[in-house]
Write a protein that holds these residues in place. Sequence first.
Motif, short mmCIF file in Angstrom:
data_model
loop_
_atom_site.label_atom_id
_atom_site.label_comp_id
_atom_site.label_asym_id
_atom_site.label_seq_id
_atom_site.Cartn_x
_atom_site.Cartn_y
_atom_site.Cartn_z
N UNK A 90 63.38 13.01 27.55
CA UNK A 90 62.72 12.89 28.64
C UNK A 90 61.46 12.24 28.58
N UNK A 91 60.85 12.16 27.29
CA UNK A 91 59.74 11.60 27.17
C UNK A 91 59.35 10.06 26.54
N UNK A 92 60.48 9.61 25.95
CA UNK A 92 60.82 8.61 25.25
C UNK A 92 60.55 7.10 26.26
N UNK A 93 59.81 6.22 25.86
CA UNK A 93 59.73 5.05 26.35
C UNK A 93 59.94 3.97 25.56
N UNK A 94 61.05 3.07 25.89
CA UNK A 94 61.81 2.13 25.18
C UNK A 94 60.82 0.87 24.61
N UNK A 95 60.01 0.89 25.73
CA UNK A 95 58.99 -0.32 25.64
C UNK A 95 57.73 0.01 24.67
N UNK A 96 57.54 1.10 24.27
CA UNK A 96 56.72 1.69 23.54
C UNK A 96 56.88 3.16 22.81
N UNK A 97 57.85 2.81 22.14
CA UNK A 97 58.68 4.18 21.57
C UNK A 97 57.95 5.01 20.63
N UNK A 98 57.02 4.63 19.95
CA UNK A 98 56.29 5.26 18.97
C UNK A 98 54.98 5.79 19.50
N UNK A 100 52.36 9.50 19.67
CA UNK A 100 52.35 10.74 18.71
C UNK A 100 53.10 12.08 19.22
N UNK A 101 53.37 12.09 20.60
CA UNK A 101 54.17 13.18 21.24
C UNK A 101 55.52 12.91 20.65
N UNK A 102 56.33 12.00 20.58
CA UNK A 102 57.74 11.72 20.09
C UNK A 102 57.78 12.21 18.64
N UNK A 103 56.55 11.36 17.76
CA UNK A 103 56.49 11.90 16.49
C UNK A 103 56.32 13.18 16.17
N UNK A 104 55.58 13.91 17.08
CA UNK A 104 55.47 15.75 16.91
C UNK A 104 56.63 16.29 17.20
N UNK A 157 60.88 11.20 10.92
CA UNK A 157 59.42 11.57 11.30
C UNK A 157 58.57 10.72 10.75
N UNK A 158 58.58 10.52 9.28
CA UNK A 158 57.73 9.70 8.60
C UNK A 158 57.73 8.22 9.03
N UNK A 159 58.86 7.66 9.53
CA UNK A 159 58.91 6.24 10.01
C UNK A 159 58.17 6.29 11.19
N UNK A 160 58.33 7.30 12.11
CA UNK A 160 57.84 7.39 13.46
C UNK A 160 56.32 7.31 13.24
N UNK A 161 55.54 8.04 12.29
CA UNK A 161 54.32 8.12 11.97
C UNK A 161 53.71 6.62 11.43
N UNK A 162 54.56 6.04 10.73
CA UNK A 162 53.92 4.70 10.36
C UNK A 162 54.11 4.02 11.48
N UNK A 163 55.40 4.01 12.45
CA UNK A 163 55.46 2.90 13.47
C UNK A 163 54.12 3.15 14.37
N UNK A 164 53.68 4.57 14.54
CA UNK A 164 52.68 4.79 15.43
C UNK A 164 51.46 4.03 14.82
N UNK A 165 51.19 4.08 13.46
CA UNK A 165 50.02 3.24 12.82
C UNK A 165 50.14 1.73 12.90
N UNK A 166 51.38 1.25 12.86
CA UNK A 166 51.56 -0.11 13.03
C UNK A 166 51.42 -0.60 14.33
N UNK A 167 51.64 0.37 15.34
CA UNK A 167 51.53 0.03 16.83
C UNK A 167 50.25 0.05 17.26
#
Length: 174
Positions: A90-98, A100-104, A157-167
């Motif tokens: 319900x919350x994922x946005x494919x244009x900006x997938x990373x 904090x909410x999704x990672x959580x 989850x760790x990949x998502x955290x790193x993705x957030x940092x890169x984004x």
Amino acid sequence: MKTKTERILNIMHVLAWIIFTGLCIQTCAMLSSFIVSLYNPAFSTKMYMNLNLLGLKHYDNNAYDVVVSFLICIAAAKAFITYLTIKIFMKINLSNPFSPEIASLVQWISEVAFVAGLFALIGASYSDWLTKQGVSIPYNWPAGELLLLAGVIFIIAQVFKRGIELQSENELTI
């Protein structure tokens, strides 16, 4: 026009709702069976999925309560994991997938799967001990599967955290 990926995610979202409904029914059926078996011990032969725990109930009521509580907790954890998955859909946005909410949510799924795996591991060990005492528990505890799921989801989850940092670094660069 929706892309192929969006269509697949929509189908998976619907399937997740169906699975969630089934797991909630399973959990409620186990809980109902347990409550009824407290008042009518013969009903413990008709637990959910034809799980016959009458021998365990006759052996020790407390052991019966513990084993069934583990089963109910594991079923509830599976339903909760599916619910968290629905929240991701319900919350994922494919244009900006990373985000904090999704990672959580992904991190939370790994933690719930780990706890459920521990419950299954403890339940399996307790069942093995009970079997040595002469009481058979005809259930295949999903400890390995849940712990593997927890590990894989933790890595994601760790990949998502790193993705957030890169984004966020990318947004600062632009």
